[in-house]
Design a protein around this motif. Structure first.
Motif, PDB file in Angstrom:
ATOM      1  N   GLN A  92       0.827  -1.208   0.000  1.00  9.33           N
ATOM      2  CA  GLN A  92       0.000   0.000   0.000  1.00  9.33           C
ATOM      3  C   GLN A  92       0.866   1.264   0.000  1.00  9.33           C
ATOM      4  OE1 GLN A  92      -2.312  -1.055   3.540  1.00  9.33           O
ATOM      5  NE2 GLN A  92      -4.173  -0.961   2.268  1.00  9.33           N
ATOM      6  N   ASP A 126       4.029 -10.515  -8.742  1.00 14.80           N
ATOM      7  CA  ASP A 126       3.657  -9.224  -9.342  1.00 14.80           C
ATOM      8  C   ASP A 126       4.720  -8.162  -9.058  1.00 14.80           C
ATOM      9  OD1 ASP A 126       1.317 -10.256 -10.373  1.00 14.80           O
ATOM     10  OD2 ASP A 126       0.022  -9.345  -8.839  1.00 14.80           O
ATOM     11  N   ASP A 170       2.651  -2.526 -10.046  1.00 21.97           N
ATOM     12  CA  ASP A 170       2.248  -1.711  -8.897  1.00 21.97           C
ATOM     13  C   ASP A 170       0.842  -2.164  -8.513  1.00 21.97           C
ATOM     14  OD1 ASP A 170       1.653   0.127  -6.953  1.00 21.97           O
ATOM     15  OD2 ASP A 170       1.626   1.862  -8.283  1.00 21.97           O
ATOM     16  N   PRO A 171       0.727  -3.173  -7.654  1.00 23.23           N
ATOM     17  CA  PRO A 171      -0.587  -3.696  -7.299  1.00 23.23           C
ATOM     18  C   PRO A 171      -1.366  -2.821  -6.318  1.00 23.23           C
ATOM     19  CG  PRO A 171       1.119  -4.943  -6.178  1.00 23.23           C
ATOM     20  CD  PRO A 171       1.811  -3.943  -7.064  1.00 23.23           C
ATOM     21  N   PRO A 222      -2.926   0.171  -6.316  1.00 22.58           N
ATOM     22  CA  PRO A 222      -4.226   0.778  -6.613  1.00 22.58           C
ATOM     23  C   PRO A 222      -5.387  -0.220  -6.651  1.00 22.58           C
ATOM     24  CG  PRO A 222      -2.565   1.524  -8.171  1.00 22.58           C
ATOM     25  CD  PRO A 222      -1.954   0.426  -7.358  1.00 22.58           C
ATOM     26  N   GLU A 223      -5.119  -1.453  -7.060  1.00 26.43           N
ATOM     27  CA  GLU A 223      -6.182  -2.451  -7.200  1.00 26.43           C
ATOM     28  C   GLU A 223      -6.010  -3.614  -6.227  1.00 26.43           C
ATOM     29  OE1 GLU A 223      -5.577  -3.420 -11.245  1.00 26.43           O
ATOM     30  OE2 GLU A 223      -6.307  -1.505 -11.977  1.00 26.43           O
ATOM     31  N   LEU A 224      -5.291  -3.398  -5.170  1.00 21.83           N
ATOM     32  CA  LEU A 224      -4.951  -4.470  -4.251  1.00 21.83           C
ATOM     33  C   LEU A 224      -6.199  -5.108  -3.636  1.00 21.83           C
ATOM     34  CD1 LEU A 224      -2.583  -5.943  -2.880  1.00 21.83           C
ATOM     35  CD2 LEU A 224      -2.705  -4.247  -1.064  1.00 21.83           C
ATOM     36  N   VAL A 225      -6.314  -6.389  -3.828  1.00 21.12           N
ATOM     37  CA  VAL A 225      -7.376  -7.168  -3.199  1.00 21.12           C
ATOM     38  C   VAL A 225      -6.801  -7.707  -1.899  1.00 21.12           C
ATOM     39  CG1 VAL A 225      -8.828  -9.221  -3.409  1.00 21.12           C
ATOM     40  CG2 VAL A 225      -8.382  -7.793  -5.418  1.00 21.12           C
TER      41      VAL A 225
END
Length: 167
Positions: free
Chosen positions: A100, A144, A150-151, A153-156
């Motif tokens: 994050q 990733d 860059d995970p 923004p959409e990080l689950v």
């Protein structure tokens, strides 16, 4: 004890330094007097199911740093044979926090340790913890990050417990 500028350090009853400054949603300290997110008490001692439910709620709200603090409380109060698992869960939340914050190097290091600790337990993990799914989550995030993605923004967020239809 004083620090430069004659500001007293925040200490607990045993004299250990702590930081009671408010924090933002990613766990970063804010200036004294700022409005921050609710802090997690330092002395948590909850039953495992309550710790997992609270940590999952925090994760679902994007508060991985706070989830880490709840899981760390469980790790510090759990039976000895569960320590690696709870430590791994807390580290997974720290790894997510680093993602994050876009701290790739920190995320990789902590996610790798988290996956090893979560997988250290022989047999199925207790309390319905989805150890296999969490290791897969950490491994996918690591892949990733290593590919330069860059995970953030959409990080689950991870699911700590196995879904009933996966048992």
């Amino acid at each position: 004890m004083a620090i430069p500028g004659d500001m007293d350090r925040d200490r607990d009853d045993d004299g250990r330094a702590r930081n009671a400054r408010p924090r933002d949603a990613l766990g970063r300290p804010l200036p004294p007097g700022s409005a921050g997110v609710e802090r997690i008490p330092d002395d948590l001692d909850l039953p495992p199911a309550e710790s997992l439910a609270w940590a999952q709620d925090l994760l679902n709200r994007g508060l991985a740093f706070n989830a880490h603090e709840v899981l760390e409380g469980a790790w510090k109060s759990c039976p000895g044979d569960e320590r690696m698992l709870w430590q791994g869960l807390a580290q997974l939340a720290v790894g997510v926090t680093h993602v994050q914050r876009r701290n790739t190097k920190g995320a990789l290091k902590v996610l790798e340790r988290a996956a090893k600790r979560i997988g250290h337990h022989d047999g199925p993990a207790p309390y319905g913890i989805d150890a296999v799914g969490l290791i897969g989550y950490a491994d996918a995030l690591i892949a990733d990050l290593r590919q330069g993605a860059d995970p953030a923004p959409e990080l689950v967020m991870p699911r700590l417990l196995a879904r009933p239809d996966h048992r």
